[in-house]
Design a protein around this motif. Structure first.
Motif, PDB file in Angstrom:
ATOM      1  N   THR A  38     -11.919   3.197  -6.188  1.00  0.00           N
ATOM      2  CA  THR A  38     -11.280   2.524  -5.059  1.00  0.00           C
ATOM      3  C   THR A  38     -11.815   3.057  -3.738  1.00  0.00           C
ATOM      4  O   THR A  38     -12.016   2.298  -2.777  1.00  0.00           O
ATOM      5  N   ALA A  42     -13.538   0.706  -0.920  1.00  0.00           N
ATOM      6  CA  ALA A  42     -13.006   0.644   0.441  1.00  0.00           C
ATOM      7  C   ALA A  42     -14.094   0.937   1.468  1.00  0.00           C
ATOM      8  O   ALA A  42     -14.170   0.284   2.522  1.00  0.00           O
ATOM      9  N   MET A  75     -10.889  -5.996  -4.476  1.00  0.00           N
ATOM     10  CA  MET A  75     -10.081  -5.556  -3.343  1.00  0.00           C
ATOM     11  C   MET A  75     -10.054  -6.573  -2.207  1.00  0.00           C
ATOM     12  O   MET A  75      -9.366  -6.358  -1.210  1.00  0.00           O
ATOM     13  N   PRO A  83      -5.055  -8.888  -3.159  1.00  0.00           N
ATOM     14  CA  PRO A  83      -6.090  -7.923  -3.528  1.00  0.00           C
ATOM     15  C   PRO A  83      -5.606  -7.013  -4.649  1.00  0.00           C
ATOM     16  O   PRO A  83      -4.422  -6.710  -4.763  1.00  0.00           O
ATOM     17  N   ARG A  84      -6.545  -6.581  -5.482  1.00  0.00           N
ATOM     18  CA  ARG A  84      -6.242  -5.688  -6.602  1.00  0.00           C
ATOM     19  C   ARG A  84      -7.122  -4.460  -6.498  1.00  0.00           C
ATOM     20  O   ARG A  84      -8.054  -4.402  -5.691  1.00  0.00           O
ATOM     21  N   PHE A  85      -6.844  -3.479  -7.325  1.00  0.00           N
ATOM     22  CA  PHE A  85      -7.687  -2.292  -7.372  1.00  0.00           C
ATOM     23  C   PHE A  85      -8.858  -2.543  -8.326  1.00  0.00           C
ATOM     24  O   PHE A  85      -8.765  -3.367  -9.242  1.00  0.00           O
ATOM     25  N   VAL A 224      -5.888   3.318   1.205  1.00  0.00           N
ATOM     26  CA  VAL A 224      -6.318   1.979   1.611  1.00  0.00           C
ATOM     27  C   VAL A 224      -5.250   1.311   2.466  1.00  0.00           C
ATOM     28  O   VAL A 224      -5.487   0.239   3.040  1.00  0.00           O
TER      29      VAL A 224
END
Length: 275
Positions: A38, A42, A75, A83-85, A224
């Motif tokens: 993640t 990001a 994301m 949004p997802r991881f 995030v």
């Protein structure tokens, strides 16, 4: 046909990445589901949106754009889908982790500098922390041997959940292993999911485990989730840009040559000449 696919790089791809100069390898170490992938996703999204102020450095290319997209795609906002991881990095067999390439150009010097960020499953580091010669942790050993700097990821969510004792023990064990292998390389303790609160005694125990064996470590808290009340479209998360700037500000030790001992003023004959 290009000699690379755009996916995360492996050992066979390092030759053409290193053609310009030896790249900086940033080893991201931590338990599974701690937020390592993640963090990479990001960073990529911040760079793509022009929100990562890296002190005069600008994006200058990547050999692994498909790899970056693979970790960052989930994301992004999509119509009708939040949004997802990123998906969990699978614990596949291998002698080295996948590596995501990034080239940054310094506006003053004008030349690009190459960076490789490792994306390895947390299971590798857990096996390596217990046994440095474990066959299941050989990829983590590669990171330990070749990285120029390390990010030790501490998952605040895991350290506040039902299995907090196990998470603490695993991180303490990993810190001791890395401390024994560090060889004075830069290291940062990175608290992920900074919006999650943990007990003061837990944070004290983790800091003690890291700083006792790596006293020169730097500390960051990242998330995030932007905890400010600014425009969501301009969100930089929390601490993400500061951590990336620390990683790309790394400098390798330099060697100072002794003054030449020669009478000739011709630069072709200065070194190696005798009076």
């Amino acid at each position: 046909m290009l000699p690379w696919s755009g996916s995360a790089l492996g050992l066979a791809d390092l030759g053409f990445v290193s053609g310009r100069a030896r790249p900086f390898v940033i080893g991201i170490v931590g338990a599974q589901n701690a937020g390592k992938t993640t963090l990479l996703g990001a960073w990529y999204l911040l760079l793509g949106r022009g929100l990562a102020n890296l002190g005069g450095r600008r994006f200058a290319g990547s050999y692994s754009l498909s790899g970056w997209e693979a970790v960052a795609g989930a994301m992004r906002w999509a119509p009708g889908h939040p949004p997802r991881f990123p998906p969990h990095t699978s614990s596949r067999s291998g002698r080295a982790p996948g590596m995501l390439h990034l080239a940054l150009r310094d506006e003053d010097q004008g030349r690009p500098v190459d960076y490789l960020f490792t994306d390895a499953p947390g299971e590798w580091f857990q096996k390596w922390a217990v046994n440095a010669d474990s066959q299941e942790g050989i990829g983590a050993r590669w990171v330990s041997d070749h990285a120029d700097a390390f990010l030790v990821v501490a998952d605040r969510e895991a350290l506040s959940g039902e299995a907090m004792g196990s998470a603490r023990g695993s991180l303490q064990l990993l810190a001791r292993r890395l401390g024994s292998e560090l060889r004075e390389r830069p290291v940062a303790l990175v608290w992920t999911k900074a919006d999650v609160k943990i007990a003061p005694a837990m944070s004290t125990a983790i800091r003690k485990a890291v700083f006792d064996v790596m006293p020169s470590a730097t500390e960051f808290s990242v998330s995030v989730i932007d905890q400010s009340e600014g425009d969501p479209a301009l969100s930089e998360g929390t601490g993400l840009v500061d951590l990336l700037r620390w990683a790309v500000d790394l400098q390798r030790p330099t060697v100072k040559l002794p003054p030449p001992m020669a009478t000739s003023e011709d630069p072709l004959f200065v070194y190696g000449s005798r009076r």
